[in-house]
Design an enzyme around this catalytic site. Structure first.
Site, PDB file in Angstrom:
ATOM      1  N   GLY C  40      31.803  -9.070 -46.383  1.00 32.50           N
ATOM      2  CA  GLY C  40      31.812  -9.489 -45.044  1.00 32.50           C
ATOM      3  C   GLY C  40      31.164  -8.562 -44.460  1.00 32.50           C
ATOM      4  O   GLY C  40      30.829  -7.374 -44.565  1.00 32.50           O
ATOM      5  N   GLY C  42      30.921  -8.565 -40.514  1.00 26.33           N
ATOM      6  CA  GLY C  42      31.437  -8.484 -39.133  1.00 26.33           C
ATOM      7  C   GLY C  42      31.554  -7.239 -38.753  1.00 26.33           C
ATOM      8  O   GLY C  42      30.979  -6.146 -39.405  1.00 26.33           O
ATOM      9  N   ALA C  44      33.661  -4.879 -38.888  1.00 24.32           N
ATOM     10  CA  ALA C  44      34.455  -4.243 -39.985  1.00 24.32           C
ATOM     11  C   ALA C  44      33.384  -3.810 -41.082  1.00 24.32           C
ATOM     12  O   ALA C  44      32.938  -2.827 -41.291  1.00 24.32           O
ATOM     13  CB  ALA C  44      35.822  -4.659 -40.198  1.00 24.32           C
ATOM     14  N   HIS C 266      45.342 -18.083 -28.084  1.00 26.07           N
ATOM     15  CA  HIS C 266      44.474 -17.847 -27.226  1.00 26.07           C
ATOM     16  C   HIS C 266      44.788 -18.519 -25.907  1.00 26.07           C
ATOM     17  O   HIS C 266      44.707 -19.935 -26.028  1.00 26.07           O
ATOM     18  CB  HIS C 266      43.075 -17.545 -27.428  1.00 26.07           C
ATOM     19  CG  HIS C 266      42.487 -17.043 -26.430  1.00 26.07           C
ATOM     20  ND1 HIS C 266      42.217 -17.364 -25.138  1.00 26.07           N
ATOM     21  CD2 HIS C 266      41.922 -15.498 -26.476  1.00 26.07           C
ATOM     22  CE1 HIS C 266      41.575 -16.452 -24.541  1.00 26.07           C
ATOM     23  NE2 HIS C 266      41.654 -15.149 -25.246  1.00 26.07           N
ATOM     24  N   SER C 284      36.395 -16.478 -22.581  1.00 25.50           N
ATOM     25  CA  SER C 284      37.090 -15.168 -22.380  1.00 25.50           C
ATOM     26  C   SER C 284      38.230 -15.079 -21.384  1.00 25.50           C
ATOM     27  O   SER C 284      38.164 -15.550 -20.128  1.00 25.50           O
ATOM     28  CB  SER C 284      35.926 -14.042 -21.942  1.00 25.50           C
ATOM     29  OG  SER C 284      36.574 -13.098 -21.522  1.00 25.50           O
ATOM     30  N   ARG C 330      48.822 -12.560 -24.128  1.00 23.79           N
ATOM     31  CA  ARG C 330      48.361 -13.775 -24.357  1.00 23.79           C
ATOM     32  C   ARG C 330      49.475 -14.864 -24.958  1.00 23.79           C
ATOM     33  O   ARG C 330      49.564 -15.904 -24.420  1.00 23.79           O
ATOM     34  CB  ARG C 330      47.141 -13.645 -25.752  1.00 23.79           C
ATOM     35  CG  ARG C 330      45.963 -13.020 -25.020  1.00 23.79           C
ATOM     36  CD  ARG C 330      45.148 -12.773 -26.538  1.00 23.79           C
ATOM     37  NE  ARG C 330      43.655 -12.430 -25.812  1.00 23.79           N
ATOM     38  CZ  ARG C 330      42.612 -11.966 -26.519  1.00 23.79           C
ATOM     39  NH1 ARG C 330      43.113 -11.978 -27.999  1.00 23.79           N
ATOM     40  NH2 ARG C 330      41.633 -11.554 -26.088  1.00 23.79           N
ATOM     41  N   HIS C 401      43.660 -18.374 -32.424  1.00 33.37           N
ATOM     42  CA  HIS C 401      42.477 -17.618 -32.135  1.00 33.37           C
ATOM     43  C   HIS C 401      42.467 -16.477 -33.011  1.00 33.37           C
ATOM     44  O   HIS C 401      41.353 -16.292 -33.866  1.00 33.37           O
ATOM     45  CB  HIS C 401      42.829 -17.085 -30.728  1.00 33.37           C
ATOM     46  CG  HIS C 401      41.488 -16.041 -30.092  1.00 33.37           C
ATOM     47  ND1 HIS C 401      40.236 -16.342 -30.528  1.00 33.37           N
ATOM     48  CD2 HIS C 401      41.623 -14.725 -30.005  1.00 33.37           C
ATOM     49  CE1 HIS C 401      39.614 -15.429 -30.103  1.00 33.37           C
ATOM     50  NE2 HIS C 401      40.552 -14.315 -29.529  1.00 33.37           N
ATOM     51  N   LEU C 441      37.541  -6.228 -31.405  1.00 34.23           N
ATOM     52  CA  LEU C 441      36.343  -5.279 -31.499  1.00 34.23           C
ATOM     53  C   LEU C 441      36.520  -3.716 -31.880  1.00 34.23           C
ATOM     54  O   LEU C 441      36.346  -3.260 -32.916  1.00 34.23           O
ATOM     55  CB  LEU C 441      35.784  -5.451 -30.462  1.00 34.23           C
ATOM     56  CG  LEU C 441      35.499  -6.902 -30.147  1.00 34.23           C
ATOM     57  CD1 LEU C 441      34.369  -6.902 -28.930  1.00 34.23           C
ATOM     58  CD2 LEU C 441      34.721  -7.770 -31.052  1.00 34.23           C
TER      59      LEU C 441
END
Lengths: 254, 234, 637
Positions: C40, C42, C44, C266, C284, C330, C401, C441
């Site tokens: 992966g 991304g 991370a 979300h 967003s 959320r 989400h 993030l």
């Protein structure tokens, strides 16, 4: 509505490839372009025909994975839009659309509409970064960046690496892609120390990847889904020429 | 990433090897050629002077043996510029053709880029015209040229008789239209190639390039048109 | 199995420092002798691969996309939290820690969350130095905004493309190491199994998606940064390729799965428009800073928004939660949207949407300010929905989400298989039962840049790792299993496409294990899924060959795993007889309809152990204790 598609079918890199004609009836205007291709593929599978291979991932216009030529325009007729965000309401009943993969020597075709864009990664590996090791950064606010510079850097940094610029350029040049990164980093104070070396290294790598040369035509700018401006290429030229005049970045070419 | 001392010639070769280097060479030689085009236009327009001998005096000045060294120096520089411009353009063209060995079945051409896309055709056609133009009015290989005396060509006569031929005028006008396109793209694009661009000024540069390119075409084309319509006679 | 979280004890402010000091180090000269496999790329995985290579490790890095830059972190829009307190508005590491534990509805470890809040400071510094073009004020200082349920301005952002810019920062750091030869990159390569030798994770089996070649890669530790599993629901905001295969195959090799039922919905996504829908697009939630959420006060009101007078609009979030208003977390915002739609007050053609209205903000601030703040989001809405948000309110509806659950990891981010580390969304660690906005993030980068590169040394230094042998039976066995599965899918000669099954599974999951859940519904889902899974293996049709790019085959393997995972999610949801965060059981709510936690019985992290397909997995419980933030009913009134 009904859409008639002519799609480039090519089994693998060695296959010669050909255009194939398909009809997609019952296209809904709210569908995205890729959803229309999904419908076609489900249809093909039902008929025991292999579905059309096309790259896609996020389907929200940011990952840069999707894209093909639609009637000779990269990402289709709507400016500032990736193929995944192009919706069928933009077309009308009976439209005939030609779908072709990005074509460039540096982007060999993998299958159907899928191409290999790893040349972009190699260009980035040559210098598209700021050399800062994890942990060595000063406080974020220790580096002040004028808002206008930050905004312009962000404009350039918006590039998604989709390759539409290369595909549309009559010269198959990657200049807009290269220049977007060179401008993004070159506009920021953090990017200054390596600014000239970066330009030389990335340009040299792009040359090795056999991309074409920029002749300031501007078709890249016209199809860029993130609307990156030709101005960035001038910036790249500027950094490159100054670097050359100063004799910097010579090591990268050797 | 380090700076290594290399020989200046080696450095120049490497500079030229990169496509951006070639474009810089084209831009700089382009500036020189644009300068020549404007100087030539100013020379040409003297044909409209109320003093009918004006243009011939100007030609006489250029052909004066006392100025030969300067003339040939200028011609050499121009020839070198033309040669570099053409060589760089050809090399880029070859590189760019190789960059897309298989073309599209269907490729749209975006209207805004017409002048840019046709550089590779407008260039050679204008080049061919220049050769014809030199053969015609400098070397006298097309029509016999009249002289008023040694090193004193009767430019006014030669131009007017030449342009009375619709074929010659037609080729001239065609070449000027292509030159206009070539100049329009070239004159703003040279800034881009040399790395000069600004969101506020570049649009102005483009407009100025268009105005100047059209001025060149209109100024030059007016002469054959004036001849053909009988406004300019000998 | 005894779950040892290895969390340090003592004063929380110094736990991470003291823990780091207690970890063994690897001599710099020796690091290059060790190979670490990172799956992966991304936030991370990318940041971990780059940082490990900088430290001197030999890194092999894998992603299924054509380039590491495509990982789905790129789609995050809103921002990244950090407790910088640049705005002097009372923020601190402690407050970020407090908000995150509370926002997670007291189902996360305090030690982990505190470390996350501490490290958030370094992340911003690191990203700025990399050239991430964060928004700036005219003074040149970093700009912040408040975001999703926070009452302080601690969110750093780069227009509406924060995830993209942070990911490109990590990607550039990764490319730098690739260029330097420290990382060997394998794009278009999918991990299909984990190789466990003598109880230690020693490698992975991969399929080259271009050639179909099945291959084993061996090393000294394996790091999974493979993201979440929201695509179990078919329609989600995840990328089409996002999948659970890597973590699921690790689960089947012995790694425990933590809190699978904690999925986040979300609240601000563009609603479904038809059966062909392939994904849902998120907008967003920063839009909720200026947008007001409402529905008509009357049922079945079909008038266009502009013709509904102010008095007949119900700004239900502002009405029910006066102090947080439109900025409630959320889960709360999502459930309320469902509630008003269930009452028949939904809007749009499907009646499954609520309005998000920028009108008042445009009147107050001017169109140019709104355009500056949200221009790209508004453009995106217009492209997709074909309506202009400057003229009429946007229609939004909740969608799957993020998944807070994931492989169980200890404080060092190591799973229950020694040598297998799990980072970012793929693990279950920091968000408890609900994640706050702009924290994904933060967690991805915290794990990849700052936590894992420190903790992995300890494992490498303290474990005797013989060179892994490619002829080991475990390697052979894993390769054989992958080949068998692939071949089975290709030769099935079924009648239905992979997508048709995936859609069916997704519908089932959304209906019975989505925004709100009941024991009855979950039992029904659990009775249906195994049958559907068996039907899948009987009837799925995958055309083409295994020796070339075959996107149907790729999907088929992923969907097969989703079927198994779906069952685990439902089981976990059924087992947790309480409502908390993203897990809302209708039976357990307060009289006002809010989630009712049961701390006496469920203050634990559920960790499930695989016992064979079709068999009930074993449940292990890691008790959660709260020394600093005392569990209380979340109130946003």
């Amino acid at each position: 509505m009904k859409i008639i598609l002519h799609i480039w079918r090519q089994r693998n890199a060695d296959d010669k490839g050909r255009m194939a004609r398909y009809e997609v009836p019952n296209v809904n205007e709210h569908m995205s372009f890729l959803e229309m291709l999904d419908v076609l593929n489900e249809d093909l599978i039902a008929k025991d025909e292999e579905p059309v291979a096309f790259d896609h991932d996020c389907r929200e216009g940011i990952c840069g994975m999707c894209g093909s030529m639609v009637n000779g325009v990269a990402h289709g007729p709507k400016p500032g839009t990736t193929l995944c965000q192009l919706h069928m309401r933009f077309f009308k009943d009976g439209d005939e659309l030609y779908l072709e993969p990005w074509r460039a020597r540096a982007f060999p075709i993998v299958k159907d509409l899928v191409v290999d864009r790893s040349a972009f990664d190699r260009v980035m590996a040559a210098g598209g970064f700021i050399s800062v090791a994890t942990g060595s950064a000063p406080d974020g606010n220790a580096i002040l960046v004028p808002k206008e510079d930050a905004d312009r850097a962000m404009d350039a940094a918006a590039c998604i690496g989709c390759g539409a610029c290369v595909a549309m350029c009559p010269n198959a040049s990657a200049s807009l892609f290269l220049a977007a990164k060179i401008s993004h980093l070159g506009l920021l104070p953090q990017g200054q120390p390596e600014r000239h070396e970066r330009a030389v290294a990335m340009v040299a790598q792009a040359n090795q990847e056999l991309f074409g040369a920029c002749t300031n035509i501007g078709e890249c700018e016209a199809v860029c889904p993130k609307e990156i401006k030709l101005e960035v290429i001038a910036r790249m030229n500027h950094d490159f020429l100054l670097a050359k005049l100063a004799g910097r970045g010579a090591a990268e070419e050797g | 990433m380090s700076t290594i001392a290399i020989h200046p010639i080696h450095r120049a070769v490497r500079f030229y090897e990169a496509p951006i280097g070639k474009k810089a060479v084209m831009a700089i030689t382009g500036v020189m050629l644009v300068g020549y085009v404007f100087a030539h236009l100013l020379g040409n327009l003297q044909i409209y002077s109320s003093d009918a001998e004006q243009i011939n005096r100007y030609a006489g000045f250029l052909h004066n043996p006392a100025n030969a060294a300067a003339l040939w120096a200028a011609r050499s520089v121009l020839l070198l510029a033309v040669a570099l411009h053409i060589i760089a353009a050809t090399q880029l063209w070859l590189q760019n053709r190789a960059a897309r060995p298989i073309g599209y079945v269907k490729k749209a051409d975006l209207p805004a880029s017409y002048a840019a896309r046709t550089m590779i055709w407008s260039g050679p056609i204008v080049g061919a015209f220049v050769i014809f133009h030199v053969l015609h009015l400098t070397a006298g290989k097309v029509l016999e040229l009249r002289e008023l005396g040694p090193n004193m060509p009767d430019v006014r006569y030669n131009v007017i008789t030449g342009f009375s031929n619709p074929w010659i005028s037609g080729f001239y006008i065609l070449a000027m239209i292509l030159l206009c396109l070539h100049l329009y793209h070239g004159m703003w694009s040279m800034f881009q190639s040399l790395g000069i661009s600004h969101p506020r000024y570049t649009p102005l540069v483009k407009k100025a390039a268009a105005v100047l390119a059209i001025a060149v075409a209109v100024g030059n084309c007016s002469i054959p048109i004036a001849v053909l319509t009988g406004l300019l006679t000998y | 199995m005894e779950l040892d979280s290895k969390c340090p004890t003592g004063p929380i402010e110094t736990r991470w420092d003291r823990h780091q000091f207690s970890l063994k180090l690897v001599n710099p000269a020796n690091k290059r002798k060790y190979t670490i496999l990172v799956v992966g790329t991304g936030l991370a995985g990318g940041s971990a691969a780059a940082s490990l290579a900088e430290l001197g490790y030999n890194v092999k890095c894998f992603c299924f996309q054509d380039s590491p830059r495509r990982a789905h972190s790129i789609a995050a829009q809103g921002g990244i939290n950090a407790a910088k307190n640049y705005h002097n508005d009372g923020d601190s590491v402690y407050r970020l820690f407090y908000d995150t534990v509370k926002g997670g509805d007291f189902r996360a470890r305090e030690s982990n969350v505190y470390r996350l809040a501490q490290v958030s400071l370094n992340i911003i510094d690191q990203c700025v130095a990399q050239g991430v073009p964060f928004a700036r004020e005219y003074s040149g200082y970093l700009d912040n905004r408040s975001f999703g349920g926070a009452q302080v301005s601690r969110t750093f952002y780069a227009r509406g493309q924060t995830g993209q810019q942070l990911l490109l920062g990590a990607y550039q750091a990764l490319e730098r190491q690739i260029g330097a030869g420290a990382v060997e990159m394998f794009p278009r390569t999918e991990m299909l199994d984990l190789i466990v030798i003598d109880g230690h994770a020693r490698g992975i089996v991969t399929r080259d998606l271009m050639t179909g070649k099945i291959e084993s890669h061996l090393g000294d530790a394996v790091v999974l940064g493979t993201g979440g599993y929201g695509n179990v629901y078919y329609l989600s905001t995840n990328a089409k390729g996002s999948n659970a295969t890597a973590i699921w195959r690790a689960y089947k090799r012995g790694a425990l799965f933590g809190n699978p039922c904690f999925t986040q919905i979300h609240p601000t996504c563009i609603p479904v428009s038809g059966d062909y829908q392939s994904k849902l697009t998120l907008m967003s939630e920063s839009l909720r800073n200026d947008g007001r959420v409402w529905v008509p006060a009357k049922k079945d009101d079909t008038r266009p928004a502009s013709q509904i007078p102010e008095a007949e609009r119900d700004y239900y979030l502002e009405r029910r939660y006066p102090s947080f208003g439109n900025l409630v977390p959320r889960d709360v915002a999502s459930r309320n949207a469902k509630a008003v739609c269930d009452e028949g007050r939904g809007v749009g053609g499907t009646k499954l949407a609520v309005y998000l209205d920028l009108r008042d903000a445009i009147d107050r601030l001017g169109k140019h300010v709104i355009k500056e703040r949200y221009g790209n989001l508004i453009d995106m809405y217009e492209r997709i929905a074909g309506e202009d948000p400057y003229q009429e309110p946007m229609r939004i509806y909740p969608a799957i989400h993020y998944t807070m659950g994931g492989l169980w990891v200890d404080y060092n981010l190591m799973s229950t298989i020694p040598g297998l580390y799990v980072i970012g969304e793929a693990n279950f660690s920091d968000h408890g039962a609900n994640r706050l906005g702009a924290s994904a993030l933060m967690q991805g980068l915290a794990d990849g840049y700052f936590v894992l590169p420190n903790t992995i040394n300890d494992y490498v230094a303290s474990t005797k790792l013989e060179k892994a042998d490619a002829n080991n039976a475990a390697v052979r066995d894993a390769e054989e299993q992958v080949l068998q599965t692939t071949s089975k899918l290709l030769h099935n000669k079924g009648t239905r496409s992979v997508d048709s099954f995936h859609r069916e599974l997704g519908k089932l999951m959304w209906e019975y294990c989505g925004m709100s859940r009941t024991a009855e519904g979950l039992k029904l889902a659990l009775s249906k899924i195994p049958g559907l899974r068996e039907q899948y293996w009987r009837e799925v049709k995958v055309l083409g060959s295994g020796e070339e790019l075959n996107q149907s085959l790729e999907k088929a393997g992923r969907v097969a795993d989703f079927f198994e995972l779906a069952e685990l999610i439902c089981l976990d949801a059924l087992e947790r007889n309480e409502s908390c965060g993203g897990h809302f059981r209708e039976e357990y709510q307060t009289p006002e309809g809010e989630a009712a936690r049961d701390d006496a019985h469920y203050s634990y992290a559920a960790a499930w152990e695989f016992r064979g397909v079709g068999n009930r997995p074993d449940l292990h419980k890691e008790p959660l204790t709260f020394e600093y933030v005392h569990p209380a009913q979340r109130s946003y009134k």
